[in-house]
Scaffold this active site. Structure first.
Site: not given
Length: 606
Positions: A304, A307, A418
């Protein structure tokens, strides 16, 4: 018409012979009379007591029509059968009668009309013949291998043989290895039906019916794929140009629209008190900590977003998950993740410190994991040497403890949905921590499973029932854990693994290894010297039990934890579904089982 036996159906499977006329309130005055019209159709006539003449006509096609004379003309007040598909064998051998309006005959895929001119004139009784003859040999390879094309919503043809004691897989294998088997169908409650002669009297409904699988030469499907590829490429190119202009226009509108929206729209919606236990960080604080999200601070790319590593003014190191606006994770997933994680505290779950929302920016601030994620070790040729078998076994047990907390021990029953290698983070002591709860779902009370029309997750880790039907439960996470376990043991990534000329998948290779050597030789060769063979073999067996096709055959989380921490006897796993065929045959096998179910869902692979 003596000797004539018109048949019609009253349901998908039934054949009923006409034995009488519609009920009448008054009886008939005279006996029946037989006439023949100029078209060769016979008809019977009789008078009622009120002297109204009624006529019954039996057509050359076998249908029955009833007419009543109103003094001026004949009125048709009854006819059967109502649909031409109800005539037996109307489309001939290997022809399929489609119950549309009006009904029509088509040939099964891989077949063509036997008499083309007659077929065009609407005379379909000659049926269809194969376009490509079968080269059926049990050990055939390459283009000689036969395949099966599945057709849904079918009234099965006549002249089938029963093999009711078989299950669906055995039914398929039985037909595949029998060259005289032209088609098969597995029907729940009935069993396995096989056809060894021409498919006669097949009907297709708009819904309902059964799934019929027909044997074809492989070239029939390969040819279609080439044709579809050309068509798809042409259409895609056209759509690309159109969508390019549309996207540009949409972008311009969006920029103008966003100019009128307050930068704090999200922040007004989401207040710190909504998520107790988490801090609300200012955007300026995060920009300073990450040096404006510089590339040198980037730790990795997730499903998504990105990081980044950061350092707060007090010297504390943090990891910042910056959600991409095009990632697909919107407000619902973002809220889900921060609210859920704020209520979960466990040694093997990553700890979230806070969040930041400003304009379209959505940020999650985690505790910093010095050793990043498990995949940075497992799939790196040098760093994989740092995690020998004892460390890998500790990581496996740690992940299982985290999963047990999510499923059983937390205040909320949480299904992660997930679970994969990149979502397992490692701290300075190599303790594993499950992360990324954007897709997680909570259960209340005694709930144990749920269905979703939006299937999201990572291909390869998704359980069959979740990928195909949207049904997920604790057993869905167990399947993902099984794949993760086998990756940790082998050091191989499921999405990239291919073995031998047949291109065996990782699950296929693991199954063969377990059958031949108990799975001991599966361990990553770079760390094989540090292993205990019995421990490795047991873990391989546990992994295979976790990836069983049926959820009921998989252990629950409590049983899984017991398997990994005790030496109790283990049951023998069944052969996983996904290893029945090689990769070349995977697409057709998927069609054979339940691919039609997935049309109800949106699959978002990551």
């Amino acid at each position: 018409m003596r000797g004539s036996k018109p048949y019609y159906r009253t349901g998908p499977w039934a054949k009923t012979r006409f034995t009488g006329l519609p009920n009448q309130d008054d009886s008939y005055e005279n006996s029946l009379s037989l006439y023949q019209d100029v078209n060769g159709s016979g008809y019977l006539s009789f008078f009622r007591r009120n002297y109204k003449l009624t006529r019954i006509t039996l057509t050359s096609e076998g249908s029955i029509k009833m007419f009543r004379h109103n003094g001026m003309d004949w009125e048709n007040f009854f006819e059967m059968p109502a649909n031409s598909c109800e005539f037996y064998g109307v489309c001939g051998p290997f022809g399929l009668c489609v119950m549309s309006v009006p009904p029509k005959c088509v040939c099964f895929k891989g077949f063509v009309p036997k008499y083309l001119e007659e077929w065009k004139r609407g005379n379909w009784t000659g049926g269809c013949v194969r376009r490509t003859e079968l080269l059926c040999q049990v050990n055939s390879t390459g283009k000689d291998v036969n395949v099966f094309q599945s057709v849904a919503n079918i009234k099965p043809p006549d002249f089938y043989d029963f093999a009711s004691s078989m299950n669906a897989e055995e039914c398929y294998q039985s037909c595949l290895h029998n060259c005289s088997c032209l088609a098969f169908s597995y029907i729940n409650g009935i069993g396995c039906l096989v056809w060894n002669q021409d498919l006669m009297d097949s009907v297709q409904f708009s819904h309902g019916g059964e799934l019929l699988s027909i044997r074809l030469a492989r070239s029939e499907l390969d040819g279609n794929k080439r044709k579809e590829t050309i068509i798809a490429s042409t259409v895609s190119l056209t759509l690309f140009v159109i969508l390019g202009f549309a996207a540009f226009g949409f972008w311009r509108c969006r920029v103008e629209h966003n100019a009128h929206i307050s930068k704090d729209a999200w922040r007004n919606d989401l207040k710190p008190q909504d998520v107790p236990g988490l801090d609300f960080f200012e955007m300026n604080t995060i920009l300073t900590a990450t040096n404006n999200f510089s590339l040198s601070n980037k730790l990795g790319q997730g499903g998504f977003g990105s990081v980044y590593k950061g350092k707060l003014q007090d010297g504390k190191e943090i990891a910042v998950k910056r959600l991409s606006s095009s990632s697909g994770q919107g407000k619902e997933e973002f809220m889900n993740e921060i609210v859920l994680i704020s209520k979960l505290q466990h040694r093997n779950l990553v700890r979230v410190l806070g969040f930041c929302v400003e304009g379209e920016e959505k940020l999650l601030i985690y505790e910093f994991m010095v050793n990043k994620s498990l995949d940075t070790f497992l799939f790196d040729s040098r760093k994989r040497l740092e995690i020998d078998w004892p460390k890998r076994f500790d990581i496996i047990q740690g992940i299982a403890r985290g999963l047990l907390y999510l499923h059983r021990d937390s205040r909320l029953r949480v299904i992660h949905r997930d679970l994969k290698v990149s979502n397992i983070l490692l701290d300075e002591k190599m303790i594993p921590k499950i992360s990324d709860f954007g897709l997680a779902r909570m259960f209340q009370g005694t709930e144990c499973q749920e269905n979703t029309r939006r299937v999201v997750g990572t291909l390869g880790y998704m359980s069959p029932e979740y990928a195909w039907t949207g049904m997920f439960s604790e057993k869905s996470d167990i399947y993902s854990f099984g794949v993760l376990l086998l990756e940790i043991i082998s050091g191989e990534k499921i999405s990239r693994f291919s073995y031998g000329e047949d291109g065996k998948t990782l699950l296929a290779y693991v199954w063969e290894s377990w059958c031949e050597t108990g799975g001991v030789d599966l361990l990553d060769k770079d760390v094989a010297e540090s292993c205990q063979p019995l421990e490795v073999g047991r873990c391989v067996q546990v992994g295979l039990l976790c990836v069983q096709h049926q959820p009921v055959d998989r252990p629950n989380t409590l049983e899984l934890m017991s398997m990994l921490t005790t030496t109790s006897d283990l049951s023998s796993p069944k052969q996983p579904t996904f290893v029945v065929h090689t990769r070349d045959d995977e697409s057709q096998f998927r069609d054979l089982i339940t691919v039609n179910e997935i049309t109800q869902s949106v699959v978002l692979g990551r």
